[in-house]
Scaffold this active site. Sequence first.
Site, PDB file in Angstrom:
ATOM      1  N   GLU A 160       5.788 -34.429  -1.932  1.00 23.70           N
ATOM      2  CA  GLU A 160       5.573 -35.832  -1.581  1.00 23.70           C
ATOM      3  C   GLU A 160       6.395 -36.816  -2.424  1.00 23.70           C
ATOM      4  OE1 GLU A 160       1.303 -36.267  -1.686  1.00 23.70           O
ATOM      5  OE2 GLU A 160       1.005 -34.664  -0.235  1.00 23.70           O
ATOM      6  N   GLU A 265       0.102 -27.458   5.797  1.00 20.96           N
ATOM      7  CA  GLU A 265      -1.252 -27.992   5.518  1.00 20.96           C
ATOM      8  C   GLU A 265      -1.913 -28.439   6.816  1.00 20.96           C
ATOM      9  OE1 GLU A 265      -1.264 -30.858   2.309  1.00 20.96           O
ATOM     10  OE2 GLU A 265       0.264 -29.773   1.193  1.00 20.96           O
TER      11      GLU A 265
HETATM   12  O1  9MR Z   1      -7.364 -30.813  -0.296  1.00 23.32           O
HETATM   13  C1  9MR Z   1      -7.061 -31.298  -1.594  1.00 23.32           C
HETATM   14  C2  9MR Z   1      -8.265 -31.994  -2.196  1.00 23.32           C
HETATM   15  O2  9MR Z   1      -9.306 -31.051  -2.427  1.00 23.32           O
HETATM   16  C3  9MR Z   1      -7.879 -32.664  -3.505  1.00 23.32           C
HETATM   17  O3  9MR Z   1      -8.972 -33.439  -3.980  1.00 23.32           O
HETATM   18  C4  9MR Z   1      -6.669 -33.569  -3.291  1.00 23.32           C
HETATM   19  C5  9MR Z   1      -6.167 -34.178  -4.598  1.00 23.32           C
HETATM   20  O4  9MR Z   1      -5.650 -33.182  -5.450  1.00 23.32           O
HETATM   21  O5  9MR Z   1      -5.601 -32.817  -2.732  1.00 23.32           O
HETATM   22  C6  9MR Z   1      -5.895 -32.266  -1.497  1.00 23.32           C
HETATM   23  O6  9MR Z   1      -4.751 -31.564  -1.018  1.00 23.32           O
HETATM   24  C7  9MR Z   1      -3.597 -32.353  -0.763  1.00 23.32           C
HETATM   25  C8  9MR Z   1      -2.390 -31.496  -1.062  1.00 23.32           C
HETATM   26  O7  9MR Z   1      -2.451 -31.003  -2.369  1.00 23.32           O
HETATM   27  C9  9MR Z   1      -1.097 -32.282  -0.843  1.00 23.32           C
HETATM   28  N1  9MR Z   1      -1.044 -32.867   0.473  1.00 23.32           N
HETATM   29  C10 9MR Z   1      -2.214 -33.621   0.909  1.00 23.32           C
HETATM   30  C11 9MR Z   1      -3.470 -32.758   0.721  1.00 23.32           C
HETATM   31  C12 9MR Z   1      -4.687 -33.496   1.237  1.00 23.32           C
HETATM   32  O8  9MR Z   1      -4.895 -34.642   0.455  1.00 23.32           O
END
Ligand code: 9MR
Length: 375
Positions: A160, A265
């Site tokens: 990102e 994802e």
């Molecule tokens: O699903 C993840 C959630 O449990 C966490 O709280 C969050 C912050 O670390 O990240 C979520 O996963 C993200 C991923 O790492 C990167 N792309 C977006 C995902 C959804 O927010």
Amino acid sequence: MRKWPSFVVALLVSSITFAQNKSASPQASLKDAYKDCFMVGAALNPAQFTGEDQAEDAIIESQFNTISPENVLKWAIIHPSPDAYNFSPADKYVEFGEQNHMFIIGHNLVWHSQVPKWVFEDDKGNPVSRDVLLGRMRDHIMNVVGRYKGRIKGWDVVNEALNDDGTLRQSQWLKIIGDDYIEKAFRFAHEVDPEAQLYYNDYSLENEAKRRGALELVKKLKAKGVAITGVGLQDHVSLEWPTTDQIDATITEFGKLGVKVMITELDVDVLPSASHTADVSYKAASDPKLNPYPNGLPDAVQQALARRYADLFGTYAKHCGLVTRVTFWGVTDKNSWKNNWPIPGRTNYPLLFDRNAKPKPAFDAVIQLAPKHGS
Ligand code: 9MR
């Protein structure tokens, strides 16, 4: 591109109804159905890879041949303070993947979110220099990638890094190091594990401006000889956005640059007012009108979800071989992040398995659409 006559036929009838009682065989598995096309996976949390959640484990073992860690490899969890690494949860994740002969993904090395403040500051709280931050990034990558060398087969090296308009996000990495921080991260990862696949991963790359930015980034990295294997399209999508034409064009354009494409994802938001972003910092206020299905998904929406999933997999399967992996961001609706983002405490239905770990009509739709082996 290979032709799949049976699949083309299936696409033409993708508006058919996926009736709840017209289930795929109980033995049907996503990984087998798509084995000639791409790997199919899911992001896991500790309850799954420590064996606490047996219903979900049964799904994971029968359905998926690749796994991603939802959180345990993020900097804040694995490297919370300068001299302390918390490897234990990630060790269990990797062991689980090996026991089940899965292709194990590492997520992620360099991100603007979930990084402790100490990484960017000296002991007086002032920003560190470029050299100090590069040194910290290198040590982190050496320690984390090095520990799982040869076991974690693919890494989201940078996650990102782009804004919606395609420019580079003003993260601490960019501000302190400069725009070569991305190249450096890939070079450090390649140095420690030259065999590992290395990816750039982001959301909303189907949107024109952001896609242009990512294409430029990949072109620049390749021109400098950086070992980038692939691009991850996160695909946190809704029922309408992005269109399958946008997804199709995005996959094609990255393919032309000579990188693989992964759907990293995947989930489909069925609730109103969801933002077309996956920016974790985005938040919206709670409102019962925005949580319309607390007691179950109406059949019409269930059918729309099944059709949407069929259309998505139809688009991915058009690019067999260029798309090498499709990973869901979670296993069942029960634990999906979508229940708490961007509004906490909603009841969402984004995945192929319901809250009781039962396959949904969308599961059957995806299985029915798979290219027939050998055709
Ligand atoms: O699903 C993840 C959630 O449990 C966490 O709280 C969050 C912050 O670390 O990240 C979520 O996963 C993200 C991923 O790492 C990167 N792309 C977006 C995902 C959804 O927010």
